[in-house]
Design an enzyme around this catalytic site. Structure first.
Site, short mmCIF file in Angstrom:
data_model
loop_
_atom_site.label_atom_id
_atom_site.label_comp_id
_atom_site.label_asym_id
_atom_site.label_seq_id
_atom_site.Cartn_x
_atom_site.Cartn_y
_atom_site.Cartn_z
N HIS A 51 0.84 -1.19 0.00
CA HIS A 51 0.00 0.00 0.00
C HIS A 51 0.89 1.26 0.00
O HIS A 51 0.69 2.17 -0.80
CB HIS A 51 -0.90 -0.03 1.23
CG HIS A 51 -1.81 1.15 1.35
ND1 HIS A 51 -3.08 1.16 0.81
CD2 HIS A 51 -1.64 2.35 1.93
CE1 HIS A 51 -3.63 2.34 1.06
NE2 HIS A 51 -2.78 3.09 1.73
N GLU A 52 1.86 1.31 0.89
CA GLU A 52 2.75 2.47 0.96
C GLU A 52 3.55 2.61 -0.33
O GLU A 52 3.81 3.71 -0.81
CB GLU A 52 3.67 2.39 2.17
CG GLU A 52 2.96 2.39 3.53
CD GLU A 52 1.97 3.54 3.71
OE1 GLU A 52 2.08 4.57 3.03
OE2 GLU A 52 1.04 3.39 4.53
N HIS A 61 -5.79 6.95 -2.58
CA HIS A 61 -6.65 5.84 -2.17
C HIS A 61 -7.69 5.53 -3.23
O HIS A 61 -8.15 6.41 -3.95
CB HIS A 61 -7.30 6.14 -0.82
CG HIS A 61 -6.32 5.99 0.30
ND1 HIS A 61 -6.53 6.47 1.55
CD2 HIS A 61 -5.10 5.41 0.31
CE1 HIS A 61 -5.48 6.20 2.31
NE2 HIS A 61 -4.60 5.56 1.58
N CYS A 62 -8.05 4.27 -3.28
CA CYS A 62 -8.91 3.77 -4.35
C CYS A 62 -10.29 3.45 -3.77
O CYS A 62 -10.41 3.04 -2.62
CB CYS A 62 -8.27 2.51 -4.92
SG CYS A 62 -9.24 1.68 -6.15
ZN LIG Z 1 -2.84 5.04 2.28
ZN LIG Z 2 -7.46 0.37 -6.90
#
Ligand SMILES: [Zn+2]
Ligand SMILES: [Zn+2]
Ligand SMILES: Nc1ncnc2c1ncn2[C@@H]1O[C@H](COP(=O)(O)OP(=O)(O)O)[C@@H](O)[C@H]1O
Lengths: 171, 452
Positions: free
Chosen positions: A118-119, A128-129
């Protein structure tokens, strides 16, 4: 890009994370003590990012077991410079023991891997998704870390590739 | 294809607060700006629209409440959340009276902050538009992931389409490895709840003491070492789907708790007192016939009726041989791509062998066999001896450790009438380990044992 420990960090876990993401390990150079905030009883995450940048050239991801915070929040799991050079994540609140539950090494590894990826997404400029199953969806509680998947969604993968970073992204 | 970002204006006289909130909300994917004072915020608001303003209550000069009043009197179309430095009920109430959407106390719990912000924006009715595109993509993908041309699978796909849009509980029955979780995911992804998570609870893998916390969560300090609250799966689903796998394995006590949650739609975390409203859909799965277990008195009939609103039955693979070539080819492609190998198919003998095998572990077993074959085989074709299946040339007993273990476990399970707790004790392993072995070997009680 390298992965480095910041303070004490379980060696087995660091090795597994490096192997699974194919990000090589770097030497420890940052002492988390400089970021200790006695009032909060936690470590200042912004300060650690600055330390990482000061002690390493190139892109670096710090792995720590220290409890991280930023001034307005009670804690953070991790932080990254968007499209930048440094990121850090903590396993402090990823351990089941923190919630009074029995230790679970497999779960810890899978959570740590997700935080790391994530990072890494943030480092590559991803925000962010909205897709809850995507690794780039936001997670501010360990429950959310668990519900989101361990893969980048189609859109995010395209963005990553556009950023020229297939690195560390398991198929 | 640029998505319209929601915009937030942060108003705080402290630089460090502004900086960290700007960073945090940028990561969250919002369009963020900040002001160091209320007058500056007002001039920014005059220049453009913001969906949300987050303002500190205490600022030198014009404070947060005055800013709020101004925003209201000028009828600016934005939601406002106020931040307070310390828990002060009066100021918070005053802010709410003046039309603030909510207030939060510094430092914020990140999860609480994201919930408050999400609610504020939701109220602002701005979410929907940019989601349409993704919607269509998922719909097509979901059903295609379920391979199988047999009549049985075709009916399953129809049932999925029928039930997905209806918000009812679904029960999926089928042996281990027949694809129950895959079906649950397809239903979720076709349902209106698809933008919220699907969370999975493997009921059989949890001990009695852990399942309660897993389902309902617990408060900080609920038991030794619990330094932080943990939400249970019903809360974590956040309006999505809770998939209860191996539902037959839960104790009567947990069944009672579960029934209450299904009826009342609220939970109380372990060690907590407050009832929390939860919104979810349940999909349950069982590898044994639940009705039989109800007859045995091991499953509450009222819970069974709650779950059994719409039932999908997944036939074992041996009853749909026609699907085997399709599935095998599908897995061959999948693992060839993953391992960067160039297999084009199976030779005749290999395919015959796949079709002849009776697949006690169903699709999962088939998948494992093909995966292994991709590792050991020689391109371009998978041959019979690449398949780790018992040779049809009968007579010779399979003496591999796995096979011996498998037979031994079946024997002990039979001795104890498939009571897993007792069998585990006799085998000297814990129930969870036994559970995983049963799953791995695809073991199941013979039909007659279930009718005792
Ligand atoms: Zn994040
Ligand atoms: Zn995504
Ligand atoms: N019809 C199918 N098409 C493609 N893959 C399948 C199908 N059925 C099962 N699988 C695969 O087989 C494995 C076992 O399925 P799963 O849903 O976990 O079974 P169950 O929940 O019934 O034990 C998974 O990897 C799943 O993706």
């Amino acid at each position: 890009m390298i992965l480095v420990p910041v303070g004490e960090f379980p060696e087995w876990l660091l090795a597994r994370l490096s192997r699974r993401t194919r990000i090589p390990l770097g030497p420890p150079r940052v002492d988390p003590a400089v970021a200790w905030n006695p009032g909060r009883g936690q470590y200042d995450s912004n300060r650690l990012l600055a330390e990482l940048k000061a002690h390493y050239d190139g892109v670096v991801i710090g792995a720590t077991a220290c409890d991280l915070f930023i001034p307005v929040l009670t804690f953070v799991f991790g932080e990254a410079e968007m499209r930048g050079r440094a990121a850090i994540f903590s396993i402090h609140r990823l351990r089941e023991e923190f919630y009074g539950l029995p230790e679970n090494a497999r779960l810890l590894e899978s959570r740590a891997l997700r935080e790391l990826l994530h990072e890494l997404g943030h480092l590559r400029g991803l925000a962010h998704c909205q897709d809850w199953s995507c690794i780039m969806s936001s997670a501010h509680s360990v429950e959310r870390v668990d519900t989101r998947g361990d893969k980048f969604c189609h859109d995010c993968r395209l963005k990553l590739e556009a950023a020229g970073a297939a690195h560390g992204v398991p198929a | 294809m640029s998505e319209e970002k929601l915009s937030i204006l942060i108003v705080d006289d402290e630089e460090v607060v502004r900086d960290s909130l700007v960073h945090w909300f940028t990561e969250e994917g919002y369009d963020v700006d900040s002001s160091a004072s209320a007058p500056d915020a007002l001039s920014k608001l005059a220049g453009r629209e913001f969906d949300l303003v987050i303002a500190d209550i205490r600022m030198p000069g014009m404070d947060g409440i005055e800013l709020l009043e101004k925003i209201r009197s000028e009828q600016l179309d934005t939601s406002v959340i106020v931040m307070t430095g310390y828990a002060s009920v009066e100021t918070a109430v005053r802010a709410l009276k003046h039309g603030a959407f909510d207030y939060i106390t510094k430092p914020f719990d990140p999860d609480d902050l994201s919930v408050v912000v999400r609610n504020a924006l939701e109220q602002h009715r701005l979410k929907r538009e940019n989601r349409m595109l993704r919607q269509q993509l998922t719909e097509e993908a979901s059903l295609n992931e379920l391979i199988g041309g047999s009549d049985a699978m075709r009916r399953v796909r129809e049932q999925i389409e029928t039930v997905a849009g209806v918000d009812s509980t679904v029960l999926i029955e089928g042996e281990s490895g027949t694809g129950k979780e895959l079906v649950a995911r397809a239903i979720h992804r076709l349902s209106p709840r698809r933008y919220n998570p699907m969370v999975v609870v493997h009921c059989g893998a949890l001990t009695e003491t852990l399942i309660e916390s897993e389902l309902f969560g617990h408060e900080k300090g609920a038991f030794t070492g619990a330094q932080y609250r943990k939400k249970g799966k019903f809360e974590a689903a956040m309006g999505g789907t809770v998939f209860l796998d191996e539902i037959a394995d839960i104790s009567l006590k947990t069944q009672t708790d579960l029934l209450r949650v299904l009826q009342e739609r609220e939970i109380v975390r372990v060690g907590g007192t407050q009832a929390i409203k939860v919104d979810f859909r349940v999909i349950a799965a069982s590898n044994r016939n639940l009705a039989e277990i109800v007859k045995e008195g091991k499953f509450r009939s009222d819970l069974f009726y709650r779950l059994n609103v719409f039932t999908i039955h997944l036939p074992p693979l041996r009853e749909r041989h026609g699907d085997i070539p399709l599935l095998a080819t599908h897995f061959l492609d999948k693992y060839s791509t993953q391992m960067n190998r160039k297999f084009t198919g199976f030779d005749r003998a290999a395919m015959d062998m796949l079709i002849a095998h009776n697949w006690p572990g169903n699709v999962r077993e088939l998948e494992n066999i093909v995966e292994r074959a991709v590792v050991v085989g020689h391109e371009p074709l998978i041959r019979a001896h690449d398949l780790a299946l018992p040779r049809p040339a009968e007579g010779a007993e399979d003496l591999s450790l796995e096979s011996v273990e498998r037979r031994h476990i079946v024997r002990v399970l039979e001795d104890f009438g498939w009571n897993q707790t007792q069998a585990a004790k006799a085998l000297g392993i814990d129930r969870v380990t036994l559970y995983h072995k049963i799953r791995r070997y695809g073991l199941k009680p013979p039909a007659k044992a279930a009718r005792v």
